[in-house]
Design a protein around this motif. Structure first.
Motif, PDB file in Angstrom:
ATOM      1  N   GLN A 213       0.846  -1.177   0.000  1.00  0.00           N
ATOM      2  CA  GLN A 213       0.000   0.000   0.000  1.00  0.00           C
ATOM      3  C   GLN A 213       0.893   1.243   0.000  1.00  0.00           C
ATOM      4  O   GLN A 213       2.106   1.166   0.228  1.00  0.00           O
ATOM      5  CB  GLN A 213      -0.908  -0.008   1.223  1.00  0.00           C
ATOM      6  CG  GLN A 213      -1.841  -1.218   1.274  1.00  0.00           C
ATOM      7  CD  GLN A 213      -2.568  -1.310   2.590  1.00  0.00           C
ATOM      8  OE1 GLN A 213      -3.413  -0.474   2.896  1.00  0.00           O
ATOM      9  NE2 GLN A 213      -2.237  -2.331   3.387  1.00  0.00           N
ATOM     10  N   ASP A 214       0.270   2.392  -0.230  1.00  0.00           N
ATOM     11  CA  ASP A 214       1.042   3.626  -0.404  1.00  0.00           C
ATOM     12  C   ASP A 214       1.920   3.923   0.816  1.00  0.00           C
ATOM     13  O   ASP A 214       3.113   4.244   0.677  1.00  0.00           O
ATOM     14  CB  ASP A 214       0.078   4.784  -0.666  1.00  0.00           C
ATOM     15  CG  ASP A 214       0.817   6.042  -1.078  1.00  0.00           C
ATOM     16  OD1 ASP A 214       1.764   5.935  -1.883  1.00  0.00           O
ATOM     17  OD2 ASP A 214       0.464   7.130  -0.591  1.00  0.00           O
ATOM     18  N   TYR A 215       1.371   3.786   2.007  1.00  0.00           N
ATOM     19  CA  TYR A 215       2.125   4.143   3.206  1.00  0.00           C
ATOM     20  C   TYR A 215       3.284   3.180   3.476  1.00  0.00           C
ATOM     21  O   TYR A 215       4.221   3.506   4.228  1.00  0.00           O
ATOM     22  CB  TYR A 215       1.191   4.196   4.423  1.00  0.00           C
ATOM     23  CG  TYR A 215       0.803   2.854   4.991  1.00  0.00           C
ATOM     24  CD1 TYR A 215       1.559   2.246   6.003  1.00  0.00           C
ATOM     25  CD2 TYR A 215      -0.310   2.168   4.511  1.00  0.00           C
ATOM     26  CE1 TYR A 215       1.213   1.010   6.520  1.00  0.00           C
ATOM     27  CE2 TYR A 215      -0.662   0.927   5.022  1.00  0.00           C
ATOM     28  CZ  TYR A 215       0.093   0.354   6.026  1.00  0.00           C
ATOM     29  OH  TYR A 215      -0.252  -0.872   6.532  1.00  0.00           O
ATOM     30  N   GLN A 216       3.242   1.970   2.844  1.00  0.00           N
ATOM     31  CA  GLN A 216       4.298   0.977   3.059  1.00  0.00           C
ATOM     32  C   GLN A 216       5.480   1.162   2.114  1.00  0.00           C
ATOM     33  O   GLN A 216       6.533   0.545   2.321  1.00  0.00           O
ATOM     34  CB  GLN A 216       3.734  -0.433   2.865  1.00  0.00           C
ATOM     35  CG  GLN A 216       2.653  -0.833   3.855  1.00  0.00           C
ATOM     36  CD  GLN A 216       2.045  -2.158   3.486  1.00  0.00           C
ATOM     37  OE1 GLN A 216       1.497  -2.323   2.377  1.00  0.00           O
ATOM     38  NE2 GLN A 216       2.124  -3.129   4.386  1.00  0.00           N
ATOM     39  N   ARG A 217       5.316   2.005   1.098  1.00  0.00           N
ATOM     40  CA  ARG A 217       6.318   2.113   0.038  1.00  0.00           C
ATOM     41  C   ARG A 217       7.443   3.062   0.438  1.00  0.00           C
ATOM     42  O   ARG A 217       7.606   4.158  -0.119  1.00  0.00           O
ATOM     43  CB  ARG A 217       5.644   2.544  -1.272  1.00  0.00           C
ATOM     44  CG  ARG A 217       4.607   1.533  -1.729  1.00  0.00           C
ATOM     45  CD  ARG A 217       4.060   1.812  -3.100  1.00  0.00           C
ATOM     46  NE  ARG A 217       3.230   0.680  -3.546  1.00  0.00           N
ATOM     47  CZ  ARG A 217       3.018   0.344  -4.801  1.00  0.00           C
ATOM     48  NH1 ARG A 217       3.572   1.033  -5.778  1.00  0.00           N
ATOM     49  NH2 ARG A 217       2.251  -0.699  -5.090  1.00  0.00           N
ATOM     50  N   GLU A 224      14.903  -3.825   0.766  1.00  0.00           N
ATOM     51  CA  GLU A 224      14.855  -5.183   1.309  1.00  0.00           C
ATOM     52  C   GLU A 224      14.587  -6.177   0.176  1.00  0.00           C
ATOM     53  O   GLU A 224      13.643  -5.996  -0.584  1.00  0.00           O
ATOM     54  CB  GLU A 224      13.728  -5.250   2.342  1.00  0.00           C
ATOM     55  CG  GLU A 224      13.497  -6.601   2.959  1.00  0.00           C
ATOM     56  CD  GLU A 224      12.265  -6.581   3.847  1.00  0.00           C
ATOM     57  OE1 GLU A 224      11.594  -7.620   3.942  1.00  0.00           O
ATOM     58  OE2 GLU A 224      11.970  -5.511   4.425  1.00  0.00           O
ATOM     59  N   PRO A 225      15.402  -7.216  -0.021  1.00  0.00           N
ATOM     60  CA  PRO A 225      15.140  -8.190  -1.091  1.00  0.00           C
ATOM     61  C   PRO A 225      13.737  -8.801  -0.955  1.00  0.00           C
ATOM     62  O   PRO A 225      13.394  -9.349   0.089  1.00  0.00           O
ATOM     63  CB  PRO A 225      16.222  -9.254  -0.875  1.00  0.00           C
ATOM     64  CG  PRO A 225      17.315  -8.546  -0.162  1.00  0.00           C
ATOM     65  CD  PRO A 225      16.630  -7.548   0.739  1.00  0.00           C
ATOM     66  N   GLY A 226      12.940  -8.652  -1.990  1.00  0.00           N
ATOM     67  CA  GLY A 226      11.571  -9.159  -1.936  1.00  0.00           C
ATOM     68  C   GLY A 226      10.647  -8.296  -1.107  1.00  0.00           C
ATOM     69  O   GLY A 226       9.513  -8.709  -0.807  1.00  0.00           O
ATOM     70  N   GLY A 227      11.085  -7.095  -0.767  1.00  0.00           N
ATOM     71  CA  GLY A 227      10.306  -6.264   0.142  1.00  0.00           C
ATOM     72  C   GLY A 227       9.157  -5.516  -0.493  1.00  0.00           C
ATOM     73  O   GLY A 227       8.356  -4.907   0.201  1.00  0.00           O
ATOM     74  N   ASN A 228       9.055  -5.538  -1.836  1.00  0.00           N
ATOM     75  CA  ASN A 228       8.013  -4.746  -2.488  1.00  0.00           C
ATOM     76  C   ASN A 228       6.678  -5.471  -2.581  1.00  0.00           C
ATOM     77  O   ASN A 228       5.761  -5.012  -3.259  1.00  0.00           O
ATOM     78  CB  ASN A 228       8.463  -4.318  -3.889  1.00  0.00           C
ATOM     79  CG  ASN A 228       8.877  -5.476  -4.763  1.00  0.00           C
ATOM     80  OD1 ASN A 228       9.758  -6.237  -4.378  1.00  0.00           O
ATOM     81  ND2 ASN A 228       8.266  -5.627  -5.925  1.00  0.00           N
ATOM     82  N   VAL A 229       6.544  -6.617  -1.887  1.00  0.00           N
ATOM     83  CA  VAL A 229       5.250  -7.293  -1.798  1.00  0.00           C
ATOM     84  C   VAL A 229       4.911  -7.444  -0.316  1.00  0.00           C
ATOM     85  O   VAL A 229       5.803  -7.638   0.523  1.00  0.00           O
ATOM     86  CB  VAL A 229       5.269  -8.666  -2.503  1.00  0.00           C
ATOM     87  CG1 VAL A 229       6.167  -9.641  -1.755  1.00  0.00           C
ATOM     88  CG2 VAL A 229       3.886  -9.233  -2.659  1.00  0.00           C
ATOM     89  N   ALA A 256      -4.740   1.063  -8.759  1.00  0.00           N
ATOM     90  CA  ALA A 256      -5.010   2.443  -9.164  1.00  0.00           C
ATOM     91  C   ALA A 256      -5.025   3.371  -7.955  1.00  0.00           C
ATOM     92  O   ALA A 256      -4.513   4.498  -8.007  1.00  0.00           O
ATOM     93  CB  ALA A 256      -6.332   2.519  -9.913  1.00  0.00           C
ATOM     94  N   THR A 257      -5.600   2.904  -6.852  1.00  0.00           N
ATOM     95  CA  THR A 257      -5.717   3.739  -5.650  1.00  0.00           C
ATOM     96  C   THR A 257      -4.762   3.325  -4.544  1.00  0.00           C
ATOM     97  O   THR A 257      -4.627   4.027  -3.538  1.00  0.00           O
ATOM     98  CB  THR A 257      -7.154   3.672  -5.109  1.00  0.00           C
ATOM     99  OG1 THR A 257      -7.450   2.311  -4.728  1.00  0.00           O
ATOM    100  CG2 THR A 257      -8.153   4.114  -6.177  1.00  0.00           C
ATOM    101  N   LEU A 258      -4.104   2.166  -4.722  1.00  0.00           N
ATOM    102  CA  LEU A 258      -3.202   1.599  -3.708  1.00  0.00           C
ATOM    103  C   LEU A 258      -3.915   1.386  -2.377  1.00  0.00           C
ATOM    104  O   LEU A 258      -3.344   1.573  -1.292  1.00  0.00           O
ATOM    105  CB  LEU A 258      -1.961   2.472  -3.520  1.00  0.00           C
ATOM    106  CG  LEU A 258      -1.034   2.595  -4.735  1.00  0.00           C
ATOM    107  CD1 LEU A 258       0.173   3.458  -4.405  1.00  0.00           C
ATOM    108  CD2 LEU A 258      -0.601   1.231  -5.237  1.00  0.00           C
ATOM    109  N   THR A 259      -5.180   0.984  -2.477  1.00  0.00           N
ATOM    110  CA  THR A 259      -5.970   0.650  -1.291  1.00  0.00           C
ATOM    111  C   THR A 259      -6.492  -0.771  -1.421  1.00  0.00           C
ATOM    112  O   THR A 259      -6.607  -1.318  -2.525  1.00  0.00           O
ATOM    113  CB  THR A 259      -7.155   1.612  -1.119  1.00  0.00           C
ATOM    114  OG1 THR A 259      -7.982   1.567  -2.298  1.00  0.00           O
ATOM    115  CG2 THR A 259      -6.672   3.028  -0.881  1.00  0.00           C
TER     116      THR A 259
END
Length: 346
Positions: A213-217, A224-229, A256-259
């Motif tokens: 989500q947006d706040y996690q990015r 972090e390896p593999g951190g984008n999921v 689209a909304t990252l929610t």
């Protein structure tokens, strides 16, 4: 169980063939049309055989040339419709070499002359037609096996048959199976998951539905390896309920909304497929019974991404998503920790 060596095609080329079949349907041509998953070009037909491993060795021993096949007409023979291709000396030479090798190993096959074509319709009567030419290089040689299911005839590559056998074995032992399909973008993970689903009463869950989500990015998370999921949410919302034989409230991320969406309840099934890059992260790996890694050459990967997502998206993949994937694969040595390895084009 009928078995044969065949050329198989990528999804975009199959879509062109489906369009041709749809055109025939609109013209009122009735008959038994091929399912898109079954579209292929037969190179050597065996019927019943128990020499699959020898045949696979022969296929792997003869390099498949980088060729382009171009469809240019619809042919008709009795009640069968087929799509014909332009003359292709390289393909002819490859098939001759393949058949010569089968003969040297005393593996019987139907030795009728090779007329390259793709059957699309049976039990129909009409004449020949010419087509606007369509070409593809994204083809591969496979040993296919015919299976008769409730929904009709399906062809499954021999390598994938081995996966099915392992799935069935574990299911008989444990009463449940969770399968993970990881690998490089464009390698066919979703296609394989959907193909296995035609043989299994199962759910498919997609890692692409669990990006951050947006706040996690944050910069720290992307480093972090593999951190984008969001593997933590995936484990809590999908894997933990499956392990407890409970229904899953599946809540995909709206890109689209990252929610997060409200979600859909998936009633518990004992067989489940987890599909997508990052599915075999060490934090998730112990929740699986079988793991698969799908690989692909770089040039073919870029070609498929462009065909699927467009040129603008391809640039984003090259700059951002592919480097993140490669970092994850390398850091955790994902390929060598998986039970099965498949490579697109092999």
């Amino acid at each position: 169980m009928r078995q044969f060596i065949a050329l198989t095609f990528n999804s975009s080329f199959k879509e062109e063939l489906v369009h041709i079949m749809d055109t025939l349907k609109e013209e009122g041509i009735q008959g038994k049309y091929y399912d898109s998953d079954n579209l292929h070009m037969t190179l050597a037909f065996f019927g019943e055989t128990n020499r699959q491993d020898e045949i696979m060795e022969i296929i792997q021993s003869i390099p498949f040339p980088e060729i382009t096949i171009t469809i240019n007409r619809i042919g008709h023979f009795k009640k069968i419709y087929w799509v014909g291709i332009q003359d292709n000396p390289e393909l002819d030479a490859y098939v001759n070499g393949l058949r010569d090798a089968l003969e040297k190993h005393d593996i019987p096959f139907d030795d009728k002359p090779f007329y390259p074509h793709i059957t699309i319709l049976r039990k129909a009567i009409e004449g020949d037609r010419f087509l606007q030419e369509v070409s593809t290089k994204d083809i591969k040689v496979e040993l296919l096996q015919a299976h008769y299911l409730e929904e009709g005839l399906k062809y499954l590559p021999y390598k994938e048959q081995e996966v099915l056998e392992v799935i069935n074995k574990i299911y008989k032992q444990k009463g449940y199976v969770t399968i993970a399909i990881d690998g490089r973008c464009g390698s066919g993970k979703t296609t394989l998951a959907n193909k296995l689903k035609t043989y299994l009463d199962c759910h498919i869950f997609h890692m692409d539905d669990f990006y951050l989500q947006d706040y996690q990015r944050t910069k720290e998370r992307f480093n972090e390896p593999g951190g984008n999921v969001d593997r933590e949410r995936f484990k809590k919302e999908v894997l933990e309920p499956l392990n407890n034989q409970q229904d899953v409230l599946y809540c995909p991320l709206d890109c689209a909304t990252l929610t997060i969406s409200e979600g859909t309840v998936y009633p518990y099934k004992p067989i489940n497929i987890i599909e997508g890059s990052y599915s075999c992260h060490p934090d998730l790996r112990d929740d699986y019974d079988i793991t698969l890694f799908l690989d692909i050459d770089e040039s073919l990967r870029l070609q498929r991404i462009e065909e699927r997502n467009g040129k603008e998206a391809l640039t984003m993949f090259i700059k951002k998503w592919i480097p993140l994937e490669e970092k994850y694969f390398s850091y955790f040595d994902i390929q060598n920790h998986c039970d099965f390895y498949f490579k697109a084009g092999d």
